[in-house]
Design a protein around this motif. Sequence first.
Motif, PDB file in Angstrom:
ATOM      1  N   VAL A  88      42.226  48.242 -36.724  1.00 40.07           N
ATOM      2  CA  VAL A  88      41.847  46.900 -36.273  1.00 40.07           C
ATOM      3  C   VAL A  88      42.646  46.662 -34.998  1.00 40.07           C
ATOM      4  CG1 VAL A  88      41.850  44.429 -36.798  1.00 40.07           C
ATOM      5  CG2 VAL A  88      41.440  46.084 -38.634  1.00 40.07           C
ATOM      6  N   GLY A  89      41.960  46.517 -33.876  1.00 39.88           N
ATOM      7  CA  GLY A  89      42.657  46.445 -32.594  1.00 39.88           C
ATOM      8  C   GLY A  89      43.402  47.747 -32.376  1.00 39.88           C
ATOM      9  N   THR A  90      44.702  47.681 -32.109  1.00 48.25           N
ATOM     10  CA  THR A  90      45.505  48.901 -31.952  1.00 48.25           C
ATOM     11  C   THR A  90      46.319  49.203 -33.211  1.00 48.25           C
ATOM     12  OG1 THR A  90      47.322  47.654 -30.960  1.00 48.25           O
ATOM     13  CG2 THR A  90      45.705  48.614 -29.455  1.00 48.25           C
ATOM     14  N   GLN A  91      46.090  48.430 -34.278  1.00 52.20           N
ATOM     15  CA  GLN A  91      46.792  48.634 -35.541  1.00 52.20           C
ATOM     16  C   GLN A  91      46.060  49.699 -36.356  1.00 52.20           C
ATOM     17  OE1 GLN A  91      47.804  44.238 -36.880  1.00 52.20           O
ATOM     18  NE2 GLN A  91      45.782  44.386 -35.976  1.00 52.20           N
ATOM     19  N   LYS A  92      46.802  50.615 -36.958  1.00 46.91           N
ATOM     20  CA  LYS A  92      46.209  51.651 -37.798  1.00 46.91           C
ATOM     21  C   LYS A  92      47.083  51.800 -39.029  1.00 46.91           C
ATOM     22  CE  LYS A  92      44.699  56.470 -37.481  1.00 46.91           C
ATOM     23  NZ  LYS A  92      44.682  57.639 -36.574  1.00 46.91           N
ATOM     24  N   VAL A  93      46.533  51.451 -40.203  1.00 48.26           N
ATOM     25  CA  VAL A  93      47.298  51.461 -41.446  1.00 48.26           C
ATOM     26  C   VAL A  93      46.421  51.974 -42.591  1.00 48.26           C
ATOM     27  CG1 VAL A  93      48.832  49.554 -40.776  1.00 48.26           C
ATOM     28  CG2 VAL A  93      46.708  49.058 -41.972  1.00 48.26           C
ATOM     29  N   PRO A  94      47.039  52.428 -43.686  1.00 46.21           N
ATOM     30  CA  PRO A  94      46.271  52.808 -44.868  1.00 46.21           C
ATOM     31  C   PRO A  94      45.556  51.593 -45.467  1.00 46.21           C
ATOM     32  CG  PRO A  94      48.464  53.765 -44.962  1.00 46.21           C
ATOM     33  CD  PRO A  94      48.465  52.781 -43.821  1.00 46.21           C
ATOM     34  N   ALA A  95      44.343  51.837 -45.994  1.00 44.14           N
ATOM     35  CA  ALA A  95      43.538  50.760 -46.564  1.00 44.14           C
ATOM     36  C   ALA A  95      42.775  51.260 -47.782  1.00 44.14           C
ATOM     37  CB  ALA A  95      42.556  50.233 -45.521  1.00 44.14           C
ATOM     38  N   THR A  96      42.422  50.317 -48.647  1.00 45.51           N
ATOM     39  CA  THR A  96      41.625  50.617 -49.833  1.00 45.51           C
ATOM     40  C   THR A  96      40.461  49.640 -49.901  1.00 45.51           C
ATOM     41  OG1 THR A  96      43.615  51.331 -51.004  1.00 45.51           O
ATOM     42  CG2 THR A  96      41.679  50.833 -52.352  1.00 45.51           C
ATOM     43  N   VAL A  97      39.270  50.170 -50.162  1.00 46.71           N
ATOM     44  CA  VAL A  97      38.124  49.303 -50.413  1.00 46.71           C
ATOM     45  C   VAL A  97      38.252  48.849 -51.866  1.00 46.71           C
ATOM     46  CG1 VAL A  97      35.618  49.141 -50.547  1.00 46.71           C
ATOM     47  CG2 VAL A  97      36.686  50.481 -48.721  1.00 46.71           C
ATOM     48  N   LEU A  98      38.581  47.568 -52.062  1.00 49.34           N
ATOM     49  CA  LEU A  98      38.820  47.041 -53.401  1.00 49.34           C
ATOM     50  C   LEU A  98      37.537  46.842 -54.187  1.00 49.34           C
ATOM     51  CD1 LEU A  98      41.434  44.241 -52.636  1.00 49.34           C
ATOM     52  CD2 LEU A  98      41.864  46.506 -53.595  1.00 49.34           C
ATOM     53  N   LYS A  99      36.512  46.335 -53.481  1.00 44.97           N
ATOM     54  CA  LYS A  99      35.298  45.930 -54.188  1.00 44.97           C
ATOM     55  C   LYS A  99      34.114  45.975 -53.237  1.00 44.97           C
ATOM     56  CE  LYS A  99      33.464  41.830 -56.514  1.00 44.97           C
ATOM     57  NZ  LYS A  99      33.760  40.439 -56.856  1.00 44.97           N
ATOM     58  N   ILE A 100      33.006  46.497 -53.719  1.00 36.63           N
ATOM     59  CA  ILE A 100      31.736  46.374 -53.003  1.00 36.63           C
ATOM     60  C   ILE A 100      31.069  45.133 -53.581  1.00 36.63           C
ATOM     61  CG2 ILE A 100      29.488  47.413 -52.547  1.00 36.63           C
ATOM     62  CD1 ILE A 100      30.861  50.176 -53.029  1.00 36.63           C
ATOM     63  N   LYS A 101      30.991  44.075 -52.796  1.00 37.71           N
ATOM     64  CA  LYS A 101      30.424  42.813 -53.290  1.00 37.71           C
ATOM     65  C   LYS A 101      28.902  42.922 -53.438  1.00 37.71           C
ATOM     66  CE  LYS A 101      32.920  39.119 -51.665  1.00 37.71           C
ATOM     67  NZ  LYS A 101      33.403  38.242 -50.566  1.00 37.71           N
ATOM     68  N   HIS A 102      28.262  43.496 -52.421  1.00 31.33           N
ATOM     69  CA  HIS A 102      26.814  43.728 -52.445  1.00 31.33           C
ATOM     70  C   HIS A 102      26.422  44.515 -51.205  1.00 31.33           C
ATOM     71  CE1 HIS A 102      27.398  39.851 -50.292  1.00 31.33           C
ATOM     72  NE2 HIS A 102      26.580  40.413 -49.427  1.00 31.33           N
ATOM     73  N   LYS A 103      25.257  45.126 -51.247  1.00 29.58           N
ATOM     74  CA  LYS A 103      24.723  45.726 -50.031  1.00 29.58           C
ATOM     75  C   LYS A 103      23.643  44.793 -49.512  1.00 29.58           C
ATOM     76  CE  LYS A 103      21.371  48.952 -52.040  1.00 29.58           C
ATOM     77  NZ  LYS A 103      20.994  50.365 -52.124  1.00 29.58           N
ATOM     78  N   ILE A 104      23.271  44.992 -48.261  1.00 26.08           N
ATOM     79  CA  ILE A 104      22.288  44.122 -47.629  1.00 26.08           C
ATOM     80  C   ILE A 104      21.038  44.938 -47.344  1.00 26.08           C
ATOM     81  CG2 ILE A 104      21.804  42.668 -45.623  1.00 26.08           C
ATOM     82  CD1 ILE A 104      24.942  42.275 -45.492  1.00 26.08           C
ATOM     83  N   ASP A 105      19.913  44.495 -47.893  1.00 27.39           N
ATOM     84  CA  ASP A 105      18.641  45.156 -47.634  1.00 27.39           C
ATOM     85  C   ASP A 105      18.258  44.868 -46.187  1.00 27.39           C
ATOM     86  OD1 ASP A 105      15.756  45.426 -47.274  1.00 27.39           O
ATOM     87  OD2 ASP A 105      15.672  45.736 -49.444  1.00 27.39           O
TER      88      ASP A 105
END
Length: 173
Positions: A88-105
């Motif tokens: 995000v911007g110039t920041q680079k850090v470990p991340a986890t996708v906690l939840k898939i809320k929904h997909k968009i058709d």
Amino acid sequence: EISVGDKVVVLPSRETSTVKEILEGTHSVTTSSVGHPVTIQLDTEIDVSRGCVLTKKADMTVNTMFSATLLWMDDSKLVAGKNYLIRVGTQKVPATVLKIKHKIDVNSGQEVAAEAIYKNEIAQCDISVSSNIVFEPFELNKALGSLILIDRVSHMTAACGVITHSISRSRDL
């Protein structure tokens, strides 16, 4: 715009300081603006490293969780709980996708329940990062509201996306 004497806040640490000197190349200037590469000397010793944001206003979002709309680009599917690197911007850090809320058709714009997201699908997901980062919703700040997810093994871009809003553990989870 930045000027000598301005009080600034360093995010995400929220430490404050005053601009002591501004250098454009080797020339000292009293004011500088967008598009000019500068070196800024502060009047106090503060740790300012890659990914930090200098600002005159302290109301920017600093948090470890947010919701984002992702365009999935990886050949392998996205499932909740997988770890990535996020930029995000110039920041680079470990991340986890906690939840898939929904997909968009993409044909109807409807929100569809989903356990996994496949290549070229769009989804709304909750994401957690390992340390505080500075971000804003994309509609307010394009640079700090856009992101990419990077596979930690192959270092390939797995997704691109935009941040929609901050999440609070106590309020939203």
